[in-house]
Design a protein around this motif. Structure first.
Motif, PDB file in Angstrom:
ATOM      1  N   LEU A   4       0.823  -1.204   0.000  1.00  0.00           N
ATOM      2  CA  LEU A   4       0.000   0.000   0.000  1.00  0.00           C
ATOM      3  C   LEU A   4       0.859   1.257   0.000  1.00  0.00           C
ATOM      4  CD1 LEU A   4      -2.861  -0.845   2.520  1.00  0.00           C
ATOM      5  CD2 LEU A   4      -3.038  -0.589   0.056  1.00  0.00           C
ATOM      6  N   ALA A   5       1.939   1.240   0.756  1.00  0.00           N
ATOM      7  CA  ALA A   5       2.821   2.403   0.828  1.00  0.00           C
ATOM      8  C   ALA A   5       3.479   2.665  -0.518  1.00  0.00           C
ATOM      9  CB  ALA A   5       3.869   2.198   1.912  1.00  0.00           C
ATOM     10  N   GLY A   6       3.767   1.615  -1.262  1.00  0.00           N
ATOM     11  CA  GLY A   6       4.406   1.767  -2.559  1.00  0.00           C
ATOM     12  C   GLY A   6       3.442   2.097  -3.676  1.00  0.00           C
ATOM     13  N   ALA A   7       2.158   1.937  -3.435  1.00  0.00           N
ATOM     14  CA  ALA A   7       1.166   2.163  -4.483  1.00  0.00           C
ATOM     15  C   ALA A   7       1.037   3.628  -4.859  1.00  0.00           C
ATOM     16  CB  ALA A   7      -0.193   1.623  -4.031  1.00  0.00           C
ATOM     17  N   GLY A   8       1.333   4.527  -3.938  1.00  0.00           N
ATOM     18  CA  GLY A   8       1.254   5.951  -4.234  1.00  0.00           C
ATOM     19  C   GLY A   8      -0.161   6.484  -4.130  1.00  0.00           C
ATOM     20  N   CYS A   9      -0.318   7.716  -4.526  1.00  0.00           N
ATOM     21  CA  CYS A   9      -1.581   8.421  -4.388  1.00  0.00           C
ATOM     22  C   CYS A   9      -2.067   8.823  -5.771  1.00  0.00           C
ATOM     23  CB  CYS A   9      -1.337   9.653  -3.521  1.00  0.00           C
ATOM     24  SG  CYS A   9      -2.786  10.545  -3.038  1.00  0.00           S
ATOM     25  N   VAL A  10      -3.337   8.692  -6.026  1.00  0.00           N
ATOM     26  CA  VAL A  10      -3.895   9.075  -7.323  1.00  0.00           C
ATOM     27  C   VAL A  10      -4.799  10.287  -7.154  1.00  0.00           C
ATOM     28  CG1 VAL A  10      -3.770   6.752  -8.260  1.00  0.00           C
ATOM     29  CG2 VAL A  10      -5.809   7.471  -7.033  1.00  0.00           C
ATOM     30  N   ALA A  11      -5.189  10.916  -8.234  1.00  0.00           N
ATOM     31  CA  ALA A  11      -6.053  12.090  -8.173  1.00  0.00           C
ATOM     32  C   ALA A  11      -7.295  11.797  -7.365  1.00  0.00           C
ATOM     33  CB  ALA A  11      -6.423  12.536  -9.575  1.00  0.00           C
ATOM     34  N   THR A  12      -7.667  12.686  -6.497  1.00  0.00           N
ATOM     35  CA  THR A  12      -8.793  12.620  -5.572  1.00  0.00           C
ATOM     36  C   THR A  12      -8.605  11.589  -4.467  1.00  0.00           C
ATOM     37  OG1 THR A  12     -10.199  11.065  -6.806  1.00  0.00           O
ATOM     38  CG2 THR A  12     -10.394  13.400  -7.370  1.00  0.00           C
ATOM     39  N   ALA A  13      -7.430  10.962  -4.356  1.00  0.00           N
ATOM     40  CA  ALA A  13      -7.167  10.063  -3.241  1.00  0.00           C
ATOM     41  C   ALA A  13      -6.939  10.905  -1.992  1.00  0.00           C
ATOM     42  CB  ALA A  13      -5.942   9.204  -3.526  1.00  0.00           C
ATOM     43  N   GLU A  14      -7.041  10.277  -0.824  1.00  0.00           N
ATOM     44  CA  GLU A  14      -6.832  11.011   0.414  1.00  0.00           C
ATOM     45  C   GLU A  14      -5.350  11.263   0.640  1.00  0.00           C
ATOM     46  OE1 GLU A  14      -8.849   9.490   3.823  1.00  0.00           O
ATOM     47  OE2 GLU A  14     -10.723   9.235   2.736  1.00  0.00           O
ATOM     48  N   CYS A  15      -5.022  12.421   1.213  1.00  0.00           N
ATOM     49  CA  CYS A  15      -3.655  12.763   1.531  1.00  0.00           C
ATOM     50  C   CYS A  15      -3.641  13.512   2.856  1.00  0.00           C
ATOM     51  CB  CYS A  15      -3.028  13.623   0.430  1.00  0.00           C
ATOM     52  SG  CYS A  15      -3.966  15.137   0.065  1.00  0.00           S
ATOM     53  N   ASP A  16      -2.479  13.549   3.483  1.00  0.00           N
ATOM     54  CA  ASP A  16      -2.318  14.297   4.725  1.00  0.00           C
ATOM     55  C   ASP A  16      -0.838  14.619   4.896  1.00  0.00           C
ATOM     56  OD1 ASP A  16      -1.082  11.919   5.641  1.00  0.00           O
ATOM     57  OD2 ASP A  16      -2.863  11.281   6.745  1.00  0.00           O
ATOM     58  N   ALA A  17      -0.437  14.993   6.090  1.00  0.00           N
ATOM     59  CA  ALA A  17       0.954  15.370   6.341  1.00  0.00           C
ATOM     60  C   ALA A  17       1.899  14.191   6.133  1.00  0.00           C
ATOM     61  CB  ALA A  17       1.097  15.920   7.756  1.00  0.00           C
ATOM     62  N   TYR A  18       1.393  12.961   6.148  1.00  0.00           N
ATOM     63  CA  TYR A  18       2.228  11.770   6.009  1.00  0.00           C
ATOM     64  C   TYR A  18       2.101  11.114   4.643  1.00  0.00           C
ATOM     65  CZ  TYR A  18       2.287  12.465  11.012  1.00  0.00           C
ATOM     66  OH  TYR A  18       2.409  13.034  12.254  1.00  0.00           O
ATOM     67  N   VAL A  19       0.956  11.261   4.004  1.00  0.00           N
ATOM     68  CA  VAL A  19       0.714  10.657   2.692  1.00  0.00           C
ATOM     69  C   VAL A  19       0.569  11.780   1.677  1.00  0.00           C
ATOM     70  CG1 VAL A  19      -0.821   9.206   1.330  1.00  0.00           C
ATOM     71  CG2 VAL A  19      -0.475   8.710   3.753  1.00  0.00           C
ATOM     72  N   GLY A  20       1.542  11.886   0.785  1.00  0.00           N
ATOM     73  CA  GLY A  20       1.509  12.944  -0.216  1.00  0.00           C
ATOM     74  C   GLY A  20       0.759  12.533  -1.465  1.00  0.00           C
ATOM     75  N   CYS A  21       0.769  13.400  -2.436  1.00  0.00           N
ATOM     76  CA  CYS A  21       0.122  13.150  -3.716  1.00  0.00           C
ATOM     77  C   CYS A  21       1.167  12.789  -4.762  1.00  0.00           C
ATOM     78  CB  CYS A  21      -0.617  14.404  -4.182  1.00  0.00           C
ATOM     79  SG  CYS A  21      -1.943  14.920  -3.074  1.00  0.00           S
ATOM     80  N   SER A  22       0.778  12.018  -5.737  1.00  0.00           N
ATOM     81  CA  SER A  22       1.700  11.640  -6.804  1.00  0.00           C
ATOM     82  C   SER A  22       1.737  12.713  -7.883  1.00  0.00           C
ATOM     83  CB  SER A  22       1.296  10.291  -7.409  1.00  0.00           C
ATOM     84  OG  SER A  22       0.041  10.407  -8.030  1.00  0.00           O
ATOM     85  N   GLY A  23       2.804  12.715  -8.638  1.00  0.00           N
ATOM     86  CA  GLY A  23       2.925  13.655  -9.748  1.00  0.00           C
ATOM     87  C   GLY A  23       2.891  15.089  -9.270  1.00  0.00           C
ATOM     88  N   ASP A  24       2.173  15.930 -10.005  1.00  0.00           N
ATOM     89  CA  ASP A  24       2.103  17.343  -9.643  1.00  0.00           C
ATOM     90  C   ASP A  24       0.819  17.695  -8.891  1.00  0.00           C
ATOM     91  OD1 ASP A  24       0.377  17.042 -11.756  1.00  0.00           O
ATOM     92  OD2 ASP A  24       1.092  18.773 -12.876  1.00  0.00           O
TER      93      ASP A  24
END
Length: 75
Positions: A4-24
């Motif tokens: 899960l940690a390696g899967a990254g974040c996609v547009a409209t996915a949840e993010c916070d101070a610990y989980v960033g967003c992918s790309g720009d």
């Protein structure tokens, strides 16, 4: 759990101070949203919203984590 940690974040996915967003993508109120410079950069049902804006009392309110950008936000 490690995958899960390696899967990254996609547009409209949840993010916070610990989980960033992918790309720009920009983390705006816990959602990864695409950045923009004007409404024309967004879809028809969206508008380009600043991360930081003054409220009615003149206090600057921030919606993004460590970012002073603009994002495409649903109307």
């Amino acid at each position: 759990m490690a995958w899960l940690a390696g899967a990254g974040c996609v547009a409209t996915a949840e993010c916070d101070a610990y989980v960033g967003c992918s790309g720009d993508a920009v983390c705006f109120q816990s959602q990864c949203l695409p950045p923009c410079e004007s409404d024309s950069d967004c879809d028809d049902h969206q508008h380009c919203t600043p991360c930081y804006e003054d409220d009615a009392e003149g206090t600057t309110e921030g919606h993004c984590l460590g970012s002073d950008e603009r994002v495409c936000l649903d109307e």
